[in-house]
Design an enzyme around this catalytic site. Structure first.
Site, PDB file in Angstrom:
ATOM      1  CB  CYS A   1       2.924  10.160   1.362  1.00  0.00           C
ATOM      2  SG  CYS A   1       1.241  10.820   1.302  1.00  0.00           S
TER       3      CYS A   1
ATOM      4  CG  ASN B   1       6.842   3.079   4.462  1.00  0.00           C
ATOM      5  OD1 ASN B   1       6.506   3.264   3.308  1.00  0.00           O
ATOM      6  ND2 ASN B   1       6.077   3.407   5.481  1.00  0.00           N
TER       7      ASN B   1
ATOM      8  CG  HIS C   1       3.861   4.728   9.230  1.00  0.00           C
ATOM      9  ND1 HIS C   1       3.147   3.777   8.537  1.00  0.00           N
ATOM     10  CD2 HIS C   1       4.281   5.617   8.289  1.00  0.00           C
ATOM     11  CE1 HIS C   1       3.124   4.066   7.243  1.00  0.00           C
ATOM     12  NE2 HIS C   1       3.814   5.186   7.070  1.00  0.00           N
TER      13      HIS C   1
ATOM     14  NE  ARG D   1      -1.046   2.471   2.972  1.00  0.00           N
ATOM     15  CZ  ARG D   1      -0.462   3.560   3.456  1.00  0.00           C
ATOM     16  NH1 ARG D   1      -0.350   4.656   2.731  1.00  0.00           N
ATOM     17  NH2 ARG D   1       0.060   3.550   4.679  1.00  0.00           N
ATOM     18  CG  ASP D   2       3.229   4.293   3.016  1.00  0.00           C
ATOM     19  OD1 ASP D   2       3.181   5.185   2.154  1.00  0.00           O
ATOM     20  OD2 ASP D   2       3.510   4.524   4.207  1.00  0.00           O
TER      21      ASP D   2
ATOM     22  CG  HIS E   1       7.911   7.392   5.468  1.00  0.00           C
ATOM     23  ND1 HIS E   1       7.649   6.973   4.193  1.00  0.00           N
ATOM     24  CD2 HIS E   1       6.732   7.289   6.137  1.00  0.00           C
ATOM     25  CE1 HIS E   1       6.363   6.645   4.079  1.00  0.00           C
ATOM     26  NE2 HIS E   1       5.787   6.830   5.251  1.00  0.00           N
TER      27      HIS E   1
HETATM   28  P1  HMG Z   1     -12.840  14.730  -2.705  1.00  0.00           P
HETATM   29  O1  HMG Z   1     -12.495  15.104  -4.090  1.00  0.00           O
HETATM   30  O2  HMG Z   1     -13.033  15.815  -1.698  1.00  0.00           O
HETATM   31  O3  HMG Z   1     -14.088  13.749  -2.715  1.00  0.00           O
HETATM   32  O4  HMG Z   1     -11.678  13.756  -2.206  1.00  0.00           O
HETATM   33  P2  HMG Z   1     -15.630  14.057  -2.479  1.00  0.00           P
HETATM   34  O5  HMG Z   1     -16.001  13.556  -1.136  1.00  0.00           O
HETATM   35  O6  HMG Z   1     -15.907  15.509  -2.797  1.00  0.00           O
HETATM   36  O7  HMG Z   1     -16.310  13.165  -3.606  1.00  0.00           O
HETATM   37  C1  HMG Z   1     -16.079  13.464  -4.991  1.00  0.00           C
HETATM   38  C2  HMG Z   1     -16.326  12.241  -5.850  1.00  0.00           C
HETATM   39  O8  HMG Z   1     -15.376  11.236  -5.482  1.00  0.00           O
HETATM   40  C3  HMG Z   1     -17.697  11.602  -5.634  1.00  0.00           C
HETATM   41  O9  HMG Z   1     -18.086  11.046  -6.889  1.00  0.00           O
HETATM   42  C4  HMG Z   1     -17.439  10.479  -4.685  1.00  0.00           C
HETATM   43  O10 HMG Z   1     -18.357   9.412  -4.787  1.00  0.00           O
HETATM   44  C5  HMG Z   1     -16.061  10.033  -5.119  1.00  0.00           C
HETATM   45  P3  HMG Z   1     -19.143  11.779  -7.840  1.00  0.00           P
HETATM   46  O11 HMG Z   1     -20.376  11.945  -6.985  1.00  0.00           O
HETATM   47  O12 HMG Z   1     -18.511  13.075  -8.192  1.00  0.00           O
HETATM   48  O13 HMG Z   1     -19.265  10.808  -8.968  1.00  0.00           O
HETATM   49  N1  HMG Z   1     -15.335   9.400  -4.000  1.00  0.00           N
HETATM   50  C6  HMG Z   1     -14.748   8.190  -4.048  1.00  0.00           C
HETATM   51  N2  HMG Z   1     -14.625   7.286  -5.041  1.00  0.00           N
HETATM   52  C7  HMG Z   1     -13.977   6.140  -4.721  1.00  0.00           C
HETATM   53  N3  HMG Z   1     -13.469   5.871  -3.493  1.00  0.00           N
HETATM   54  C8  HMG Z   1     -13.567   6.756  -2.510  1.00  0.00           C
HETATM   55  C9  HMG Z   1     -14.229   7.991  -2.775  1.00  0.00           C
HETATM   56  N4  HMG Z   1     -14.486   9.056  -2.006  1.00  0.00           N
HETATM   57  C10 HMG Z   1     -15.177   9.910  -2.766  1.00  0.00           C
HETATM   58  N5  HMG Z   1     -13.066   6.482  -1.284  1.00  0.00           N
HETATM   59  C11 HMG Z   1     -10.888  11.975  -0.790  1.00  0.00           C
HETATM   60  C12 HMG Z   1     -11.656  13.287  -0.860  1.00  0.00           C
HETATM   61  C13 HMG Z   1     -10.670  11.667   0.670  1.00  0.00           C
HETATM   62  C14 HMG Z   1     -11.726  10.899  -1.456  1.00  0.00           C
HETATM   63  C15 HMG Z   1      -9.560  12.144  -1.547  1.00  0.00           C
HETATM   64  O14 HMG Z   1      -8.887  13.256  -1.017  1.00  0.00           O
HETATM   65  C16 HMG Z   1      -8.660  10.942  -1.459  1.00  0.00           C
HETATM   66  O15 HMG Z   1      -8.960   9.885  -2.002  1.00  0.00           O
HETATM   67  N6  HMG Z   1      -7.502  11.074  -0.740  1.00  0.00           N
HETATM   68  C17 HMG Z   1      -6.585   9.953  -0.534  1.00  0.00           C
HETATM   69  C18 HMG Z   1      -5.155  10.397  -0.528  1.00  0.00           C
HETATM   70  C19 HMG Z   1      -4.243   9.235  -0.221  1.00  0.00           C
HETATM   71  O16 HMG Z   1      -4.590   8.086  -0.410  1.00  0.00           O
HETATM   72  N7  HMG Z   1      -3.011   9.535   0.278  1.00  0.00           N
HETATM   73  C20 HMG Z   1      -2.053   8.512   0.623  1.00  0.00           C
HETATM   74  C21 HMG Z   1      -2.417   7.749   1.865  1.00  0.00           C
HETATM   75  S1  HMG Z   1      -1.977   8.599   3.383  1.00  0.00           S
HETATM   76  C22 HMG Z   1      -0.330   8.165   3.656  1.00  0.00           C
HETATM   77  O17 HMG Z   1       0.306   7.597   2.807  1.00  0.00           O
HETATM   78  C23 HMG Z   1       0.268   8.451   5.013  1.00  0.00           C
HETATM   79  C24 HMG Z   1       0.432   7.170   5.856  1.00  0.00           C
HETATM   80  O18 HMG Z   1       1.280   6.230   5.197  1.00  0.00           O
HETATM   81  C25 HMG Z   1       1.064   7.506   7.243  1.00  0.00           C
HETATM   82  C26 HMG Z   1       2.291   8.419   7.150  1.00  0.00           C
HETATM   83  O19 HMG Z   1       3.289   8.065   6.501  1.00  0.00           O
HETATM   84  O20 HMG Z   1       2.211   9.509   7.745  1.00  0.00           O
HETATM   85  C27 HMG Z   1      -0.904   6.492   6.114  1.00  0.00           C
HETATM   86 MG    MG Z   2       3.500   6.347   5.204  1.00  0.00          MG
END
Ligand code: HMG
Ligand code: MG
Length: 326
Positions: free
Chosen positions: A260, A269, A227, A35-36, A229
């Site tokens: 990320c 990581n 966690h 995933r990450d 990196h």
């Molecule tokens: P948004 O654009 O604000 O979404 O994104 P929305 O709520 O306004 O919805 C817009 C459209 O997206 C809608 O469709 C929803 O149905 C659809 P429409 O009505 O226009 O047809 N939608 C989705 N479709 C599929 N799956 C979903 C989903 N949600 C809404 N889940 C959102 C907001 C949160 C969805 C977006 O910002 C997003 O997906 N962000 C994810 C970013 C990400 O994955 N980052 C990496 C992970 S975090 C990380 O790596 C850190 C970590 O490792 C720890 C560390 O290292 O610190 C965990």
């Molecule tokens: Mg991470």
């Protein structure tokens, strides 16, 4: 000889086991490479390679393998095949954790019968906006119904908090701000809180202080995961500080994959192999077959077209002189 290693298994170097008194006897490695790691790769990885990666990591003894994310595919196109991957994994996938940011993500996980989800929040305003398109407060409003519905459906929920040790836009992040964000996520009902050093700027004293501050706020080390990196080479030192503070769950990614896509300067990581090497030397049980993970990371590196950044994979997994031969 294990595939990917130049050393016959019984001849390759191993750390001598010298325990440090007072450290935990056993540690859980929470594997995040699929995933990450893969969320940040520019190469397109076919779903069958992801499936094999997850299967090989499980076979190597990693009991918790975070498989993918049910986020918006436009935001993380690398994981747009999440449903297909989990379908291919079948029963094996049911108990693997996946990220869900919101109710839409939860619905997608529930449709597939998955049992473990993780929400991911930010300790800072800027990263909440950049990663989730929500303000700091709005992110909790998005998580609240997500976690409540997941718990009602009998799922286990992990929570991440990012930018615990520094933020590329906001700089230093006060410890009490991190504790406040973590408490809000735990108060929603998450069973475990993973403290993310998203950009790798943390150092051991900082880890000690943060874990102690959570303790002062009523959150013991048994509810925390760390966690790291490895951007600045601090991850193993930080693990050692975590072990001394009593934390027994560490996130790591095979071969040091990762980053990320929404955090400037986040790199891989902590590598699972580097962690396994240190835990083995400390005599701490981890249950992971090092050679199998090295072979897996070497195989993945072939698909990514670049060598693993892990020191242990480089030492054991890349071509080198046979010991004794010049
Ligand atoms: P948004 O654009 O604000 O979404 O994104 P929305 O709520 O306004 O919805 C817009 C459209 O997206 C809608 O469709 C929803 O149905 C659809 P429409 O009505 O226009 O047809 N939608 C989705 N479709 C599929 N799956 C979903 C989903 N949600 C809404 N889940 C959102 C907001 C949160 C969805 C977006 O910002 C997003 O997906 N962000 C994810 C970013 C990400 O994955 N980052 C990496 C992970 S975090 C990380 O790596 C850190 C970590 O490792 C720890 C560390 O290292 O610190 C965990
Ligand atoms: Mg991470």
């Amino acid at each position: 000889m294990t595939a990917g290693s130049e050393y016959p298994v019984n001849q390759r170097p191993l750390p001598m086991v010298v325990p440090e008194p007072g450290l935990p006897e056993r540690v859980t490695i929470y594997e995040v490479g699929a995933r990450d790691g893969l969320q940040n790769e520019s190469a397109t990885i076919p779903v069958e390679v992801k499936e094999e990666l997850v299967r090989r990591l499980l076979a190597a003894g990693l009991t918790t393998v975070e498989a993918t994310s049910f986020v918006h595919p436009r935001w993380v196109p690398q994981l747009a095949d999440a449903a297909e991957l989990m379908t291919r994994l079948g029963d094996l996938g049911t108990h693997l954790p996946v990220l869900v940011p919101n109710e839409r993500g939860l619905d997608r996980a529930l449709e597939l019968g998955l049992r473990h989800v993780a929400v991911f929040g930010s300790a800072t305003e800027t990263f909440a906006q950049r990663n989730l398109n929500r303000s700091y407060d709005e992110q909790f409003a998005m998580f609240e119904p997500t976690v409540t519905r997941a718990l009602d459906a009998g799922l286990d929920v992990r929570a991440y908090v990012s930018m615990c040790f520094g933020d590329p836009w906001e700089g230093a992040v006060p410890i009490d701000q991190v504790v406040a964000a973590g408490r809000r996520l735990l108060d929603l009902g998450a069973s475990e809180l993973s403290l993310g050093d998203t950009i790798g700027t943390g150092t051991p004293g900082h880890v000690t202080a943060l874990v102690r501050a959570f303790g002062d706020a009523g959150v013991g080390p048994d509810r925390l995961a760390l966690h790291f990196h490895d951007t600045y080479g601090q991850a193993l030192g930080n693990v050692q500080a975590g072990l001394r503070a009593g934390v027994t769950t560490y996130d790591a990614s095979a071969g040091g994959l990762g980053g990320c896509p929404y955090a400037k300067s986040a790199t891989g990581n902590l590598a699972t192999e580097d962690l396994v090497w240190m835990l083995t030397g400390l005599g701490i049980e981890h249950g992971v077959d090092l050679d199998a993970v090295v072979a897996t990371s070497t195989w993945v590196a072939g698909h990514l077209g670049r060598p693993s950044p892990s020191a242990v994979v480089r030492a054991l997994g890349t071509p080198r002189l046979t010991p004794g031969r010049r």
